[in-house]
Design a protein around this motif. Sequence first.
Motif, mmCIF file in Angstrom:
data_model
loop_
_atom_site.group_PDB
_atom_site.id
_atom_site.type_symbol
_atom_site.label_atom_id
_atom_site.label_comp_id
_atom_site.label_asym_id
_atom_site.label_seq_id
_atom_site.Cartn_x
_atom_site.Cartn_y
_atom_site.Cartn_z
ATOM 1 N N LYS A 75 0.840 -1.207 0.000
ATOM 2 C CA LYS A 75 0.000 0.000 0.000
ATOM 3 C C LYS A 75 0.875 1.257 0.000
ATOM 4 C CE LYS A 75 -4.209 1.684 1.884
ATOM 5 N NZ LYS A 75 -5.095 1.840 2.967
ATOM 6 N N ALA A 76 1.897 1.250 0.840
ATOM 7 C CA ALA A 76 2.771 2.430 0.918
ATOM 8 C C ALA A 76 3.477 2.676 -0.414
ATOM 9 C CB ALA A 76 3.790 2.230 2.033
ATOM 10 N N LEU A 77 3.730 1.602 -1.158
ATOM 11 C CA LEU A 77 4.395 1.749 -2.464
ATOM 12 C C LEU A 77 3.397 2.087 -3.569
ATOM 13 C CD1 LEU A 77 6.736 -1.394 -2.210
ATOM 14 C CD2 LEU A 77 7.534 0.973 -2.361
ATOM 15 N N GLY A 78 2.099 1.994 -3.236
ATOM 16 C CA GLY A 78 1.059 2.272 -4.237
ATOM 17 C C GLY A 78 0.868 1.137 -5.218
ATOM 18 N N ILE A 79 1.222 -0.086 -4.823
ATOM 19 C CA ILE A 79 1.062 -1.214 -5.757
ATOM 20 C C ILE A 79 -0.012 -2.183 -5.257
ATOM 21 C CG2 ILE A 79 3.389 -1.082 -6.739
ATOM 22 C CD1 ILE A 79 4.211 -3.376 -4.854
ATOM 23 N N ASP A 80 -0.783 -1.765 -4.265
ATOM 24 C CA ASP A 80 -1.832 -2.645 -3.746
ATOM 25 C C ASP A 80 -2.951 -2.844 -4.753
ATOM 26 O OD1 ASP A 80 -2.079 0.108 -3.220
ATOM 27 O OD2 ASP A 80 -3.688 -0.238 -1.774
ATOM 28 N N LYS A 81 -3.208 -1.853 -5.563
ATOM 29 C CA LYS A 81 -4.312 -1.962 -6.534
ATOM 30 C C LYS A 81 -4.009 -3.015 -7.602
ATOM 31 C CE LYS A 81 -6.973 1.228 -4.828
ATOM 32 N NZ LYS A 81 -6.484 0.954 -3.476
ATOM 33 N N ALA A 82 -2.730 -3.110 -7.995
ATOM 34 C CA ALA A 82 -2.354 -4.085 -9.022
ATOM 35 C C ALA A 82 -2.730 -5.480 -8.570
ATOM 36 C CB ALA A 82 -0.855 -4.015 -9.285
ATOM 37 N N ARG A 83 -2.525 -5.760 -7.300
ATOM 38 C CA ARG A 83 -2.841 -7.084 -6.785
ATOM 39 C C ARG A 83 -4.347 -7.317 -6.783
ATOM 40 N NH1 ARG A 83 -1.402 -11.594 -4.991
ATOM 41 N NH2 ARG A 83 -2.843 -12.568 -3.553
ATOM 42 N N ASP A 84 -5.117 -6.275 -6.433
ATOM 43 C CA ASP A 84 -6.573 -6.407 -6.479
ATOM 44 C C ASP A 84 -7.005 -6.836 -7.879
ATOM 45 O OD1 ASP A 84 -6.678 -5.627 -3.904
ATOM 46 O OD2 ASP A 84 -7.313 -3.566 -4.302
ATOM 47 N N ARG A 85 -6.389 -6.214 -8.897
ATOM 48 C CA ARG A 85 -6.763 -6.547 -10.277
ATOM 49 C C ARG A 85 -6.437 -7.992 -10.584
ATOM 50 N NH1 ARG A 85 -4.772 -1.530 -11.538
ATOM 51 N NH2 ARG A 85 -2.815 -2.342 -12.342
ATOM 52 N N ILE A 86 -5.268 -8.447 -10.112
ATOM 53 C CA ILE A 86 -4.873 -9.841 -10.370
ATOM 54 C C ILE A 86 -5.904 -10.791 -9.776
ATOM 55 C CG2 ILE A 86 -3.197 -11.610 -9.652
ATOM 56 C CD1 ILE A 86 -2.095 -10.111 -11.885
ATOM 57 N N LEU A 87 -6.335 -10.491 -8.559
ATOM 58 C CA LEU A 87 -7.295 -11.381 -7.918
ATOM 59 C C LEU A 87 -8.606 -11.400 -8.688
ATOM 60 C CD1 LEU A 87 -6.574 -10.707 -4.165
ATOM 61 C CD2 LEU A 87 -6.025 -12.731 -5.497
ATOM 62 N N VAL A 88 -9.049 -10.228 -9.173
ATOM 63 C CA VAL A 88 -10.278 -10.174 -9.967
ATOM 64 C C VAL A 88 -10.081 -10.989 -11.236
ATOM 65 C CG1 VAL A 88 -11.774 -8.649 -11.306
ATOM 66 C CG2 VAL A 88 -11.042 -7.978 -9.023
ATOM 67 N N ASP A 89 -8.910 -10.796 -11.857
ATOM 68 C CA ASP A 89 -8.631 -11.549 -13.093
ATOM 69 C C ASP A 89 -8.756 -13.047 -12.861
ATOM 70 O OD1 ASP A 89 -6.018 -9.389 -14.378
ATOM 71 O OD2 ASP A 89 -8.204 -9.265 -14.440
#
Length: 656
Positions: A632-646
């Motif tokens: 989250k601090a690096l701002g890469i938490d959203k990318a993981r959310d997308r992977i899980l949705v994918d």
Amino acid sequence: MEEEIKKPNKEIAAKDLTTCEATAQMLDKARRDGVEIAPHRAANMKPCPIGADSACCKHCFMGPCRLNSKDPYGKVGICGATIDTIMARNFGRMVAAGTAAHTDHGMGMLDLFREVVKGNIRDYKIKDTEKLQSVAKSIGIEVEGRTIEEIAMDLYKELERTYTQVDGEIPFTKRVPEKTLETWRKHGIVPRGAMREIMEMMHRTAMGVDQHYENITKQASRTALADGWGGSMVSTEISDILFGTPSPVAVEVNMGVLKENEVNIIIHGHEPNLFESMLASVNDPMFVQAAKDAGAAGINLVGMCCSGLEMMSRHGIPHAGNFSSTEAILVTGAVDAMAVDIQCIQQGLSKVADCYDTPFITTNPRCKIEGALHVEFNEHDPKSCTDEIVIKAISRFKNRTMPIEIPKIVNTGVHGFSHEYINYMLGGSFRASYTPLNDNIINGRIRGVAGVVGCTNPRVKQDYVHVELVRELIRNDVLVIQTGCSQIALAKAGLTAPEAAVLAGPGLREVCETVGMPPVLGMGACVDNSRILIAAAAMVREGGLGESIADLPVAGAAPEFMSEKAIAIGHYFVASGVFTVFGVTFPIVKETKFHKLLFEGLEQQGLGKWGFTPDPHEMAKMMIAHIDKKRKALGIDKARDRILVDMATRRELDAA
Ligand code: MSK
């Protein structure tokens, strides 16, 4: 944290003491044979609750003073020392002892290197010249147009400073990410030389010297860093230069590697030189013939503990088990000699070996054991020791009287993932780099990286916490890197095989299957935790994951630790910026200022922090939560959310 320790119970069944089936089988046999080994002793020895909490002080003889961990500020020692001072001093001395062990080991390797370079020792030579050059370059030594001998002698002189320097910064600080180093400089914890740091730690913790827990902890950090980025790192790098840098190799692990019809020799301890020379001796045609003449099909050389890890990674030598199996394996009756060098050698081995007529041989002047046969190992004439061990083993084979029972369990896995190989494996030979690892962390396929390392401890069910923790981590897409006895626990559980990728979460599984690697990467012995530091520094340098080690989505754990060396390792990871969780117990009283400093305050200073829980699932949750916090601090938490949705979408499509 007294309540977490298992209470003694004479009737504990073997299956409750270990998840290692081979060790359980031998525990049962030992009981039948009337032989006592460590898990039995642990069941009959209630740990001192005050000592377990580190609430006592025996640094002078006005005491020893015992404080009350239920009411930590209710009293002070006779000199007036508070609970925080007492715990910090005890902690500092544990760090000093662990650091001394690793740095003495590393200095031994460096002494050997010097003598090889000077030509005074001829039984070993520089095996990995490429590594020699890359280590030299990494600390600013000129390599272009120079001979191997010139580079090697400069490297020796430079690395000697790691130990003997009285002022300045140790050489491998050049490998530390700039921002991490800045933080160390700000807090005055950059190590000068290991000898100086250990000496000062011991001085400061003597009666009447440093009595501020924060100041003591600073010196503990400086001392621990002299281990991780100093003594341990020198040991790893010099061992690679002399004996070869590990690369993946399929290895058989577990007690089933013993062979009833062969002369079985076990090497246990930590330094690779004894084992390397043993390898030469067992392959000597004269001894191979002598073994055959004695009726054996051959000589079977196997390793245990960290000596075993050094050799399995470099030569594919079979590994018979971790720390908690070292006595149990003697119960097979099939061990024709066990030779040891230094560290993690239980005194009880001598008595158990005696019960089964196994020659138990100490080889190092720093480690003699009452009742053991001492055959000194000298690098100037290594074969005189290792040949004698082989002769004793053949003789024992010829005169075997003990009934033999070898657990028929063998597990195969892939080990030997050095930092250099990970670099090559991910990036390829033409563009070796950590870019693919960082990219896969940034895009969320890999959630983060966890170092799961360290001992086994008869206070908890052997291997259970390691294996449960790692299963949970990989299921959650956390790539696991390993060293020490933990690596053997996972090897026995089958998780170091590439096929174990099926147990990983969808993102990690995809990466493992693409690269052909297991989700659990074994990096070597406990001294090789320095490889994990180098990997972490490489991840920072690669870019995209922050500027310091403290920014990385990584965490560490020693789920079943028992040694002071583990405390030193844990603290150098914390001081380097890593959240590090220990299991079993933690030598501290909760609700104290010292506890708050270790478990919260150090992180606020820009370092890492300690965590504790004996429960593997809770441990996994804590580590994953920390990894997610860093994402989250690096701002890469959203990318993981997308992977899980994918993946969810993909599963729905698959089902349709
Ligand atoms: S041998 S220090 S029990 S890892 Fe390195 Fe194993 Fe721990 Fe000893």
